[in-house]
Design a protein around this motif. Sequence first.
Motif, PDB file in Angstrom:
ATOM      1  N   ALA A 155      -4.772 -22.843  -6.232  1.00 41.55           N
ATOM      2  CA  ALA A 155      -3.558 -22.298  -5.612  1.00 41.55           C
ATOM      3  C   ALA A 155      -2.281 -22.893  -6.203  1.00 41.55           C
ATOM      4  CB  ALA A 155      -3.601 -22.527  -4.103  1.00 41.55           C
ATOM      5  N   GLN A 156      -2.254 -24.199  -6.379  1.00 42.72           N
ATOM      6  CA  GLN A 156      -1.051 -24.857  -6.873  1.00 42.72           C
ATOM      7  C   GLN A 156      -0.722 -24.446  -8.301  1.00 42.72           C
ATOM      8  OE1 GLN A 156      -1.030 -29.013  -6.098  1.00 42.72           O
ATOM      9  NE2 GLN A 156       1.090 -29.310  -6.707  1.00 42.72           N
ATOM     10  N   ASN A 157      -1.751 -24.174  -9.101  1.00 43.19           N
ATOM     11  CA  ASN A 157      -1.524 -23.792 -10.493  1.00 43.19           C
ATOM     12  C   ASN A 157      -1.164 -22.321 -10.644  1.00 43.19           C
ATOM     13  OD1 ASN A 157      -2.332 -26.414 -11.235  1.00 43.19           O
ATOM     14  ND2 ASN A 157      -4.474 -25.807 -11.321  1.00 43.19           N
ATOM     15  N   VAL A 158      -1.567 -21.513  -9.680  1.00 46.19           N
ATOM     16  CA  VAL A 158      -1.427 -20.065  -9.790  1.00 46.19           C
ATOM     17  C   VAL A 158      -0.122 -19.549  -9.196  1.00 46.19           C
ATOM     18  CG1 VAL A 158      -2.393 -17.890  -8.921  1.00 46.19           C
ATOM     19  CG2 VAL A 158      -3.904 -19.610  -9.911  1.00 46.19           C
ATOM     20  N   LEU A 159       0.269 -20.097  -8.065  1.00 54.04           N
ATOM     21  CA  LEU A 159       1.432 -19.557  -7.360  1.00 54.04           C
ATOM     22  C   LEU A 159       2.739 -20.034  -7.992  1.00 54.04           C
ATOM     23  CD1 LEU A 159       0.361 -19.884  -3.623  1.00 54.04           C
ATOM     24  CD2 LEU A 159       0.242 -17.875  -5.093  1.00 54.04           C
ATOM     25  N   PRO A 160       3.690 -19.124  -8.194  1.00 58.26           N
ATOM     26  CA  PRO A 160       5.016 -19.508  -8.701  1.00 58.26           C
ATOM     27  C   PRO A 160       5.712 -20.474  -7.744  1.00 58.26           C
ATOM     28  CG  PRO A 160       4.705 -17.115  -8.791  1.00 58.26           C
ATOM     29  CD  PRO A 160       3.564 -17.665  -7.985  1.00 58.26           C
ATOM     30  N   SER A 161       6.712 -21.176  -8.246  1.00 53.32           N
ATOM     31  CA  SER A 161       7.382 -22.224  -7.472  1.00 53.32           C
ATOM     32  C   SER A 161       8.014 -21.708  -6.184  1.00 53.32           C
ATOM     33  CB  SER A 161       8.449 -22.913  -8.324  1.00 53.32           C
ATOM     34  OG  SER A 161       9.389 -21.959  -8.806  1.00 53.32           O
ATOM     35  N   GLU A 162       8.413 -20.437  -6.168  1.00 55.31           N
ATOM     36  CA  GLU A 162       9.059 -19.923  -4.951  1.00 55.31           C
ATOM     37  C   GLU A 162       8.078 -19.781  -3.786  1.00 55.31           C
ATOM     38  OE1 GLU A 162       8.337 -16.119  -7.518  1.00 55.31           O
ATOM     39  OE2 GLU A 162       8.900 -18.233  -7.832  1.00 55.31           O
ATOM     40  N   VAL A 284      -6.605 -14.305  -0.632  1.00 56.45           N
ATOM     41  CA  VAL A 284      -6.229 -13.017  -1.223  1.00 56.45           C
ATOM     42  C   VAL A 284      -4.879 -13.117  -1.908  1.00 56.45           C
ATOM     43  CG1 VAL A 284      -5.554 -10.641  -0.658  1.00 56.45           C
ATOM     44  CG2 VAL A 284      -7.637 -11.619   0.330  1.00 56.45           C
ATOM     45  N   PHE A 285      -3.926 -13.786  -1.292  1.00 55.58           N
ATOM     46  CA  PHE A 285      -2.591 -13.962  -1.857  1.00 55.58           C
ATOM     47  C   PHE A 285      -2.679 -14.697  -3.198  1.00 55.58           C
ATOM     48  CE2 PHE A 285       1.733 -15.567  -2.236  1.00 55.58           C
ATOM     49  CZ  PHE A 285       2.510 -14.557  -1.676  1.00 55.58           C
ATOM     50  N   LEU A 294       2.176  -8.782 -11.188  1.00 53.66           N
ATOM     51  CA  LEU A 294       2.964  -8.429 -10.003  1.00 53.66           C
ATOM     52  C   LEU A 294       4.456  -8.301 -10.308  1.00 53.66           C
ATOM     53  CD1 LEU A 294       1.165 -10.742  -7.411  1.00 53.66           C
ATOM     54  CD2 LEU A 294       0.873  -8.277  -7.726  1.00 53.66           C
ATOM     55  N   ARG A 295       4.792  -8.177 -11.580  1.00 48.47           N
ATOM     56  CA  ARG A 295       6.217  -8.061 -11.926  1.00 48.47           C
ATOM     57  C   ARG A 295       6.814  -6.753 -11.425  1.00 48.47           C
ATOM     58  NH1 ARG A 295       5.628  -9.547 -18.206  1.00 48.47           N
ATOM     59  NH2 ARG A 295       3.748  -8.292 -17.815  1.00 48.47           N
ATOM     60  N   GLU A 296       6.018  -5.687 -11.420  1.00 51.33           N
ATOM     61  CA  GLU A 296       6.488  -4.399 -10.904  1.00 51.33           C
ATOM     62  C   GLU A 296       5.402  -3.809 -10.008  1.00 51.33           C
ATOM     63  OE1 GLU A 296       7.759  -1.780 -13.992  1.00 51.33           O
ATOM     64  OE2 GLU A 296       9.178  -3.215 -14.858  1.00 51.33           O
ATOM     65  N   PRO A 297       5.212  -4.383  -8.824  1.00 48.97           N
ATOM     66  CA  PRO A 297       4.144  -3.900  -7.943  1.00 48.97           C
ATOM     67  C   PRO A 297       4.460  -2.521  -7.373  1.00 48.97           C
ATOM     68  CG  PRO A 297       5.519  -5.492  -6.791  1.00 48.97           C
ATOM     69  CD  PRO A 297       5.983  -5.478  -8.224  1.00 48.97           C
ATOM     70  N   ASP A 298       3.413  -1.761  -7.042  1.00 53.92           N
ATOM     71  CA  ASP A 298       3.639  -0.486  -6.371  1.00 53.92           C
ATOM     72  C   ASP A 298       4.106  -0.752  -4.939  1.00 53.92           C
ATOM     73  OD1 ASP A 298       1.364  -0.971  -4.697  1.00 53.92           O
ATOM     74  OD2 ASP A 298       0.064  -0.145  -6.237  1.00 53.92           O
ATOM     75  N   ASP A 299       4.485   0.302  -4.240  1.00 55.39           N
ATOM     76  CA  ASP A 299       5.095   0.138  -2.918  1.00 55.39           C
ATOM     77  C   ASP A 299       4.158  -0.565  -1.941  1.00 55.39           C
ATOM     78  OD1 ASP A 299       7.378   1.356  -3.822  1.00 55.39           O
ATOM     79  OD2 ASP A 299       6.906   3.338  -2.985  1.00 55.39           O
ATOM     80  N   ASP A 303       4.927  -4.226  -0.233  1.00 58.86           N
ATOM     81  CA  ASP A 303       5.030  -4.396   1.219  1.00 58.86           C
ATOM     82  C   ASP A 303       3.969  -5.363   1.733  1.00 58.86           C
ATOM     83  OD1 ASP A 303       7.103  -2.606   1.178  1.00 58.86           O
ATOM     84  OD2 ASP A 303       5.925  -0.903   1.903  1.00 58.86           O
ATOM     85  N   PHE A 304       2.755  -5.257   1.181  1.00 55.55           N
ATOM     86  CA  PHE A 304       1.688  -6.155   1.620  1.00 55.55           C
ATOM     87  C   PHE A 304       2.042  -7.610   1.319  1.00 55.55           C
ATOM     88  CE2 PHE A 304      -1.895  -8.817   0.415  1.00 55.55           C
ATOM     89  CZ  PHE A 304      -2.554  -8.884   1.624  1.00 55.55           C
ATOM     90  N   LEU A 305       2.500  -7.883   0.096  1.00 60.68           N
ATOM     91  CA  LEU A 305       2.837  -9.257  -0.276  1.00 60.68           C
ATOM     92  C   LEU A 305       3.955  -9.809   0.596  1.00 60.68           C
ATOM     93  CD1 LEU A 305       2.654  -9.004  -4.168  1.00 60.68           C
ATOM     94  CD2 LEU A 305       1.121 -10.326  -2.692  1.00 60.68           C
ATOM     95  N   GLN A 306       4.896  -8.976   0.916  1.00 60.65           N
ATOM     96  CA  GLN A 306       6.009  -9.394   1.778  1.00 60.65           C
ATOM     97  C   GLN A 306       5.497  -9.726   3.182  1.00 60.65           C
ATOM     98  OE1 GLN A 306       9.156  -6.400   2.667  1.00 60.65           O
ATOM     99  NE2 GLN A 306      10.583  -7.926   1.876  1.00 60.65           N
ATOM    100  N   ASP A 307       4.665  -8.837   3.740  1.00 54.68           N
ATOM    101  CA  ASP A 307       4.105  -9.077   5.074  1.00 54.68           C
ATOM    102  C   ASP A 307       3.158 -10.273   5.064  1.00 54.68           C
ATOM    103  OD1 ASP A 307       5.476  -6.861   5.967  1.00 54.68           O
ATOM    104  OD2 ASP A 307       3.738  -5.527   5.980  1.00 54.68           O
ATOM    105  N   SER A 308       2.362 -10.378   4.009  1.00 56.59           N
ATOM    106  CA  SER A 308       1.399 -11.461   3.912  1.00 56.59           C
ATOM    107  C   SER A 308       2.101 -12.814   3.855  1.00 56.59           C
ATOM    108  CB  SER A 308       0.519 -11.270   2.675  1.00 56.59           C
ATOM    109  OG  SER A 308      -0.454 -12.281   2.587  1.00 56.59           O
ATOM    110  N   ARG A 309       3.138 -12.915   3.051  1.00 55.52           N
ATOM    111  CA  ARG A 309       3.900 -14.170   2.965  1.00 55.52           C
ATOM    112  C   ARG A 309       4.469 -14.544   4.327  1.00 55.52           C
ATOM    113  NH1 ARG A 309       7.219 -17.477  -0.600  1.00 55.52           N
ATOM    114  NH2 ARG A 309       9.054 -18.157   0.561  1.00 55.52           N
ATOM    115  N   MET A 310       4.985 -13.538   5.043  1.00 51.92           N
ATOM    116  CA  MET A 310       5.535 -13.792   6.369  1.00 51.92           C
ATOM    117  C   MET A 310       4.468 -14.374   7.293  1.00 51.92           C
ATOM    118  SD  MET A 310       5.453 -12.454   9.691  1.00 51.92           S
ATOM    119  CE  MET A 310       4.952 -10.730   9.456  1.00 51.92           C
ATOM    120  N   ARG A 311       3.304 -13.727   7.322  1.00 51.80           N
ATOM    121  CA  ARG A 311       2.241 -14.197   8.220  1.00 51.80           C
ATOM    122  C   ARG A 311       1.779 -15.603   7.843  1.00 51.80           C
ATOM    123  NH1 ARG A 311       0.531  -8.613   7.809  1.00 51.80           N
ATOM    124  NH2 ARG A 311      -0.786  -9.146   6.031  1.00 51.80           N
ATOM    125  N   ILE A 312       1.606 -15.849   6.550  1.00 52.30           N
ATOM    126  CA  ILE A 312       1.120 -17.164   6.105  1.00 52.30           C
ATOM    127  C   ILE A 312       2.106 -18.263   6.471  1.00 52.30           C
ATOM    128  CG2 ILE A 312       0.568 -18.581   4.090  1.00 52.30           C
ATOM    129  CD1 ILE A 312      -0.488 -15.972   2.766  1.00 52.30           C
TER     130      ILE A 312
END
Length: 323
Positions: A155-162, A284-285, A294-299, A303-312
């Motif tokens: 996880a630490q190596n894969v996820l961007p700093s943000e 999953v994230f 994920l530079r240009e994800p479909d709609d 939306d899923f990534l946005q909701d998923s980040r919120m829940r996490i």
Amino acid sequence: MFLNEHAAEGAARFGVSPKELTFIGGFQNFIYSYINGDSKYILRFTPSTLRTWKGLAAEIEWIRYLSANGLSVSEPVSSMDGKDIEKVQGNVIDFYVTSFKHAVGRKIGYPECLGNAMLYEQCGRITGRLHELSKRYKPTLRRHTWKSNEYLLQAQNVLPSEHQPILQALDELKAQLAVLPASEDQFGLIHGDMNVGNFMVDEVGGITLFDFDECQYSWYVEDIAVQLYYLLYVYGEDSKSERKAQDELFVKHFVRGYTEDGRTMPDGWKDHLPLFLRLREIIVFVGMHRSWDLREPDDWTHDFLQDSRMRITEELSLIDEFF
């Protein structure tokens, strides 16, 4: 790093011509299908950076045990030299080659799997039988525990700093899981990735499990949470009523199948379910960021990534608001 010549060498070890291979994908491994006689098989190439020989041998020992005790699984196939695992040397990393019988039946994907009470009961039935067998299992080789899950380690190596808040949430969740009771009735060797993508359904509804690559020692409720997660995550935050109905339908019929023949649900499973739904959400994230562009994800993905980040980050599971 994985070249056609590696695929050809691995195929030859199992008596298969490279021309007979059909690439069918794979999220962590390189997966091919091939025909031998009247039967269909799977050829899997696993990077040595992902699994050890002992880990793969433990996976195959587990599958053979389940098959020998009547569970419908995709059985391992030996190589021409009678080996369960062959190693193909690469220029940078090596690849372990394994082969399995192709599971009978067909996949039930979306949307057919949604609202499918008969399927959920069958899922409960095969999950309950698997967990029952796990409680009696005495392996000679042991798989890793949930703490060494590849997605959690990377996880630490894969996820961007943000996404630092995701890592913080993961650390807090791991601390919560580490103190859960782990009696023999709650904790053992599980499939680890049981979902509609990893089983086939025959003409009478019977399930054949495959892809035990994520099998690990964990709480039995994790096998339940994984199945539920993939039936709920398709509903966005604007479809919570549908998500709630799906949750209720799955639990009702899954429990009916799981508790057949006098089996009992794992102690505390309902209380622990939200924790393992959150764990799967993080996995999953991480997996999406590792394997997808994920530079240009479909709609839907956006939306899923946005909701998923919120829940996490808010420490919510997909069912928290239903209690």
